[in-house]
Design an enzyme around this catalytic site. Sequence first.
Site, PDB file in Angstrom:
ATOM      1  CE  LYS A   1     -18.828  17.822  16.437  1.00  0.00           C
ATOM      2  NZ  LYS A   1     -18.413  17.947  15.021  1.00  0.00           N
TER       3      LYS A   1
ATOM      4  NE  ARG B   1     -14.483  19.794   7.833  1.00  0.00           N
ATOM      5  CZ  ARG B   1     -14.741  20.037   9.104  1.00  0.00           C
ATOM      6  NH1 ARG B   1     -15.886  20.587   9.449  1.00  0.00           N
ATOM      7  NH2 ARG B   1     -13.873  19.722  10.038  1.00  0.00           N
TER       8      ARG B   1
ATOM      9  NE  ARG C   1     -16.872  28.270  27.766  1.00  0.00           N
ATOM     10  CZ  ARG C   1     -16.783  27.338  26.818  1.00  0.00           C
ATOM     11  NH1 ARG C   1     -17.379  26.161  26.992  1.00  0.00           N
ATOM     12  NH2 ARG C   1     -16.100  27.552  25.724  1.00  0.00           N
TER      13      ARG C   1
ATOM     14  NE  ARG D   1     -16.423  28.778  18.181  1.00  0.00           N
ATOM     15  CZ  ARG D   1     -15.905  29.341  19.281  1.00  0.00           C
ATOM     16  NH1 ARG D   1     -14.801  30.026  19.227  1.00  0.00           N
ATOM     17  NH2 ARG D   1     -16.510  29.195  20.447  1.00  0.00           N
TER      18      ARG D   1
ATOM     19  NE  ARG E   1     -10.691  28.946  25.189  1.00  0.00           N
ATOM     20  CZ  ARG E   1     -11.157  27.964  24.454  1.00  0.00           C
ATOM     21  NH1 ARG E   1     -11.805  26.975  25.027  1.00  0.00           N
ATOM     22  NH2 ARG E   1     -10.988  27.939  23.159  1.00  0.00           N
TER      23      ARG E   1
END
Length: 227
Positions: A22, A97, A136, A181, A170
């Site tokens: 985004k 939202r 990643r 998420r 991470r």
Amino acid sequence: MDATTVTRAPVLILLGPPGAGKGTQARKLEDKYGLVQLSTGDLLRAGVAQGSEAGKQAKAVMEAGQLVSDEIVIAILRDRIAEPDCANGVILDGFPRTTVQAEALDALLAESGQKIDAAISLEVDDAAMVDRISGRYTCAGCGEGYHDTFKTPKQAGVCDTCGGSEMKRRADDKAETVASRLEAYHAQTAPLIGYYEGKGALSRIDAMGKIEEIAAGLGAIVEKATG
Ligand SMILES: [Zn+2]
């Protein structure tokens, strides 16, 4: 038309889960079409800096450690999009939202003859997104980025760039973290997507493709909405 008529800035909403690109796409739209990306944080900071009535209210509420109400955010947004730098249009990021916020925003925009020109949903394939993000890792020595599937070092575990062998991931990129998420995003955003779909303002873009292809798809929507 008289001198006090406010130029009608196109108002776009960009929806997409974390990892959908985004931010990258919003920056491209800013560069190409002169749009201004506004997050809720940007808006509040601008309102406070401007010292408008709504900005003063926001400042008082934040100083009291409370959440700024939808009404105040929307009032600040109205002031903000009337400013000259927003004449080419704005991209809202992170607001509204909820459908309650979306309705309040519509009502307020309508007062000045404005409306949401397009709500654009960056659509992802959840399973592919989990693979993409959880795969990643980076070299601890030089920061070079790698991926379990898409970009492996020539020699397993050894950085192509610096020869280092310490790789790090991470904590946020763990598969289950990414999956939850995405789940939270869908739960929160589904009503909003339904709201704009019902108004005929929703466009869906496949966000799993190449950055340039996604940008071209977004550009077409923006040109249609603002042309
Ligand atoms: Zn390295």
